[in-house]
Design a protein around this motif. Structure first.
Motif, short mmCIF file in Angstrom:
data_model
loop_
_atom_site.label_atom_id
_atom_site.label_comp_id
_atom_site.label_asym_id
_atom_site.label_seq_id
_atom_site.Cartn_x
_atom_site.Cartn_y
_atom_site.Cartn_z
N LYS A 49 9.58 1.60 -11.89
CA LYS A 49 9.72 0.06 -11.96
C LYS A 49 8.84 -0.86 -12.47
O LYS A 49 8.31 -1.80 -12.06
N MET A 50 8.17 -0.32 -13.80
CA MET A 50 7.19 -1.26 -14.42
C MET A 50 7.75 -1.22 -15.95
O MET A 50 8.25 -0.51 -16.27
N SER A 51 7.02 -1.84 -16.69
CA SER A 51 7.05 -1.91 -18.18
C SER A 51 6.30 -0.97 -18.45
O SER A 51 5.45 -0.36 -18.02
N VAL A 104 3.58 5.70 -5.95
CA VAL A 104 3.29 5.81 -7.36
C VAL A 104 2.28 6.42 -7.65
O VAL A 104 2.46 7.51 -8.60
N GLU A 105 1.10 6.47 -6.97
CA GLU A 105 0.00 7.28 -7.32
C GLU A 105 0.37 8.82 -7.23
O GLU A 105 -0.04 9.70 -8.24
N LEU A 139 0.90 -1.27 0.07
CA LEU A 139 -0.07 0.10 0.03
C LEU A 139 0.95 1.42 0.04
O LEU A 139 0.57 2.26 -0.78
N PRO A 140 1.94 1.60 1.18
CA PRO A 140 2.48 2.69 0.65
C PRO A 140 3.33 2.92 -0.30
O PRO A 140 3.31 3.92 -1.05
N ILE A 141 3.73 2.15 -1.32
CA ILE A 141 4.24 1.87 -2.54
C ILE A 141 3.42 2.50 -3.48
O ILE A 141 3.61 3.30 -4.27
N GLU A 142 2.24 1.80 -3.32
CA GLU A 142 1.12 2.11 -4.36
C GLU A 142 0.73 3.74 -4.34
O GLU A 142 0.76 4.37 -5.07
N LEU A 143 0.62 4.02 -2.91
CA LEU A 143 0.15 5.55 -2.74
C LEU A 143 1.48 6.42 -2.98
O LEU A 143 1.13 7.36 -3.94
#
Length: 75
Positions: free
Chosen positions: A53-55, A11-12, A5-9
């Protein structure tokens, strides 16, 4: 499990900041008549994906899942 969750936040938040910056740059570009070539745009999108860190495909899918129209984002 909530661990991501913290990483997703993060990134958002980055995505939102980049979208705002992109919108401002679009307006400046329209006002001044500046155009960006497709190859430059593709490199910029690839860089954004890499920074997250995504394609490119995962980056695009993530944006679509968040309700962002990727075609309009590219404009």
């Amino acid at each position: 499990d909530g661990h991501g969750l913290p990483i997703e936040l993060g990134v958002e938040k980055q995505l939102l900041e980049r979208m705002v910056t992109n919108r401002v740059l679009q307006q400046v570009g329209r006002d001044t008549g500046v155009r960006i070539e497709d190859a430059q745009l593709e490199r910029a999108i690839a860089r954004l994906a890499q920074e997250n860190k995504m394609s490119v495909e995962a980056f695009r899918n993530n944006m679509v899942e968040d309700g962002v129209d990727f075609v309009k984002f590219r404009e």
